[in-house]
Write a protein that holds these residues in place. Structure first.
Motif, PDB file in Angstrom:
ATOM      1  N   UNK A  76       0.838  -1.199   0.000  1.00  0.00           N
ATOM      2  CA  UNK A  76       0.000   0.000   0.000  1.00  0.00           C
ATOM      3  C   UNK A  76       0.875   1.252   0.000  1.00  0.00           C
ATOM      4  N   UNK A  77       1.921   1.229   0.808  1.00  0.00           N
ATOM      5  CA  UNK A  77       2.827   2.375   0.827  1.00  0.00           C
ATOM      6  C   UNK A  77       3.514   2.605  -0.501  1.00  0.00           C
ATOM      7  N   UNK A  78       3.804   1.515  -1.209  1.00  0.00           N
ATOM      8  CA  UNK A  78       4.416   1.650  -2.527  1.00  0.00           C
ATOM      9  C   UNK A  78       3.501   2.323  -3.522  1.00  0.00           C
ATOM     10  N   UNK A  79       2.209   2.004  -3.443  1.00  0.00           N
ATOM     11  CA  UNK A  79       1.249   2.669  -4.325  1.00  0.00           C
ATOM     12  C   UNK A  79       1.170   4.164  -4.022  1.00  0.00           C
ATOM     13  N   UNK A  80       1.226   4.517  -2.737  1.00  0.00           N
ATOM     14  CA  UNK A  80       1.201   5.929  -2.367  1.00  0.00           C
ATOM     15  C   UNK A  80       2.458   6.644  -2.857  1.00  0.00           C
ATOM     16  N   UNK A  81       3.597   5.981  -2.731  1.00  0.00           N
ATOM     17  CA  UNK A  81       4.855   6.568  -3.209  1.00  0.00           C
ATOM     18  C   UNK A  81       4.810   6.770  -4.720  1.00  0.00           C
ATOM     19  N   UNK A 246      -9.947  -6.933   8.986  1.00  0.00           N
ATOM     20  CA  UNK A 246     -11.169  -7.377   9.633  1.00  0.00           C
ATOM     21  C   UNK A 246     -11.455  -6.695  10.954  1.00  0.00           C
ATOM     22  N   UNK A 247     -10.577  -5.818  11.405  1.00  0.00           N
ATOM     23  CA  UNK A 247     -10.799  -5.102  12.662  1.00  0.00           C
ATOM     24  C   UNK A 247     -10.314  -3.676  12.518  1.00  0.00           C
ATOM     25  N   UNK A 248     -10.898  -2.785  13.310  1.00  0.00           N
ATOM     26  CA  UNK A 248     -10.479  -1.395  13.266  1.00  0.00           C
ATOM     27  C   UNK A 248      -9.027  -1.220  13.657  1.00  0.00           C
ATOM     28  N   UNK A 249      -8.573  -2.007  14.628  1.00  0.00           N
ATOM     29  CA  UNK A 249      -7.180  -1.908  15.042  1.00  0.00           C
ATOM     30  C   UNK A 249      -6.239  -2.319  13.924  1.00  0.00           C
ATOM     31  N   UNK A 250      -6.599  -3.378  13.207  1.00  0.00           N
ATOM     32  CA  UNK A 250      -5.762  -3.822  12.100  1.00  0.00           C
ATOM     33  C   UNK A 250      -5.687  -2.784  11.000  1.00  0.00           C
ATOM     34  N   UNK A 251      -6.826  -2.168  10.684  1.00  0.00           N
ATOM     35  CA  UNK A 251      -6.844  -1.123   9.658  1.00  0.00           C
ATOM     36  C   UNK A 251      -5.984   0.056  10.084  1.00  0.00           C
ATOM     37  N   UNK A 252      -6.061   0.420  11.371  1.00  0.00           N
ATOM     38  CA  UNK A 252      -5.249   1.534  11.870  1.00  0.00           C
ATOM     39  C   UNK A 252      -3.763   1.218  11.768  1.00  0.00           C
ATOM     40  N   UNK A 253      -3.388  -0.014  12.072  1.00  0.00           N
ATOM     41  CA  UNK A 253      -1.979  -0.418  11.968  1.00  0.00           C
ATOM     42  C   UNK A 253      -1.507  -0.326  10.521  1.00  0.00           C
ATOM     43  N   UNK A 254      -2.313  -0.863   9.600  1.00  0.00           N
ATOM     44  CA  UNK A 254      -1.950  -0.822   8.183  1.00  0.00           C
ATOM     45  C   UNK A 254      -1.841   0.624   7.701  1.00  0.00           C
ATOM     46  N   UNK A 255      -2.794   1.461   8.092  1.00  0.00           N
ATOM     47  CA  UNK A 255      -2.788   2.854   7.642  1.00  0.00           C
ATOM     48  C   UNK A 255      -1.529   3.570   8.117  1.00  0.00           C
ATOM     49  N   UNK A 256      -1.175   3.381   9.376  1.00  0.00           N
ATOM     50  CA  UNK A 256       0.023   4.045   9.891  1.00  0.00           C
ATOM     51  C   UNK A 256       1.281   3.533   9.192  1.00  0.00           C
ATOM     52  N   UNK A 257       1.418   2.214   9.114  1.00  0.00           N
ATOM     53  CA  UNK A 257       2.635   1.644   8.526  1.00  0.00           C
ATOM     54  C   UNK A 257       2.788   2.051   7.067  1.00  0.00           C
ATOM     55  N   UNK A 258       1.689   2.133   6.331  1.00  0.00           N
ATOM     56  CA  UNK A 258       1.763   2.487   4.915  1.00  0.00           C
ATOM     57  C   UNK A 258       2.034   3.970   4.711  1.00  0.00           C
ATOM     58  N   UNK A 259       1.444   4.817   5.553  1.00  0.00           N
ATOM     59  CA  UNK A 259       1.555   6.261   5.351  1.00  0.00           C
ATOM     60  C   UNK A 259       2.830   6.863   5.931  1.00  0.00           C
TER      61      UNK A 259
END
Length: 331
Positions: A76-81, A246-259
């Motif tokens: 995901x971070x690569x797509x943003x880059x 599948x969980x809000x916490x997981x989405x938050x982790x992915x969002x932070x790590x990618x951004x």
């Protein structure tokens, strides 16, 4: 200035990445004097953000695999880059055979790195996996530059790397007694994967630097390399990332790590690569295990003994040797 010691014409183009043609004699000195100090700071800032990955990843759902976390982060971070680079990334792929080769080689190592890195932390613990992955990268990057480009390693780099590597070794031994430490074969496998991660990190950093030397901007080079890597990592994330999304916490982790430690940090890292050598950049990035160790104490509640703190001090000393430099630099 920084990617080859065998040529005195390339440094000028390097100090001003927007042009691959050496500038006239009167102009390079001010540009180099103005930009040189910012290079190490950009790399250190990127590495500090990377140092948060292990702590944040520890908050992922327990059933999320290390592969899915790694694929999400750099996919995901690569797509943003790539999006930040825009059409300039496509210009890299149209920049000739040499540029395409380095972009593809860089992308291959971008795919390998997160899978090896996050699995290394899962097997050997956050501290050990981080330290081994980043600790071996400076030596490998320097050997790569020496073998391919004939770059001369300065005494300052040797001292800085020796100090920082000794600090990493101390952190590894200290981490063996930490709460994240595993035992037996898993630790050995984690260390081996850390070495693989460090190798791939040095390799894609080198490929990015070569693209910049070809006259492409740092943002274009990073966009092309990580964009191509995302073509593999995103489908892998789709296949394995169910527990993460599948969980809000997981989405938050992915969002932070990618951004943050992926997209923002690699933009900073790419800008730094335009101003320092790959070997210096990978040594400067050893600030990552220091940040990881501090966050382990402050956020996760881990305890560091005297040996661990001594390792942190040695890493910081190595960073100071590289960043607090005289105005005269070895060509």
């Amino acid at each position: 200035m920084t990617f080859s010691s065998s040529s005195t014409s390339r440094p000028t183009g390097h100090a001003a990445p927007s042009s691959s043609v050496p500038a006239p004699a009167p102009s390079p000195a001010p540009a180099r004097a103005e930009r040189r100090p910012t290079g190490p700071l950009l790399v250190v800032a990127a590495a500090a953000l990377w140092g948060t990955t292990g702590t944040v990843a520890s908050f992922a759902p327990s059933d999320a695999s290390a592969l899915s976390v790694g694929a999400a982060t750099m996919g995901v971070g690569g797509l943003l880059t790539l999006a930040l680079a825009g059409r300039s990334a496509l210009a890299v792929l149209r920049g000739g055979r040499t540029a395409r080769v380095f972009a593809l080689l860089g992308a291959l190592n971008v795919v390998i790195y997160p899978l090896a890195f996050y699995t290394s932390m899962a097997y050997a613990g956050v501290a050990v996996g981080t330290v081994v992955s980043l600790g071996c990268a400076p030596v490998l990057a320097a050997l790569l530059e020496r073998l391919v480009d004939g770059t001369t390693l300065t005494w300052r780099w040797l001292l800085a790397t020796a100090s920082a590597t000794a600090g990493c070794v101390a952190l590894v031994f200290a981490g063996g007694d930490g709460p994240d430490a595993a035992g037996g074969e898993r630790v050995a496998a984690g260390v081996a994967l850390g070495l693989l991660a460090g190798t791939s990190y040095a390799a894609y950093a080198y490929c990015g630097a070569r693209l910049i030397r070809c006259g492409h901007s740092s943002r274009a080079a990073m966009g092309a390399v990580f964009g191509l890597g995302a073509l593999v990592l995103v489908p892998l994330f789709v296949a394995t990332g169910g527990p993460l999304v599948g969980s809000g916490r997981g989405v938050a982790v992915v969002a932070y790590l990618a951004l943050v430690p992926m997209c923002l940090a690699y933009v900073l890292f790419g800008a730094g690569l335009a101003r320092v050598t790959v070997s210096a950049a990978t040594t400067l990035s050893l600030v990552e295990p220091v940040v990881a160790a501090v966050l382990g104490v402050v956020v996760v509640g881990e305890r560091l003994g005297a040996l661990a703190w001594a390792g942190v001090g040695l890493v910081v000393l190595g960073l100071l040797l590289l960043t607090v430099r005289g105005r005269a630099a070895a060509s």
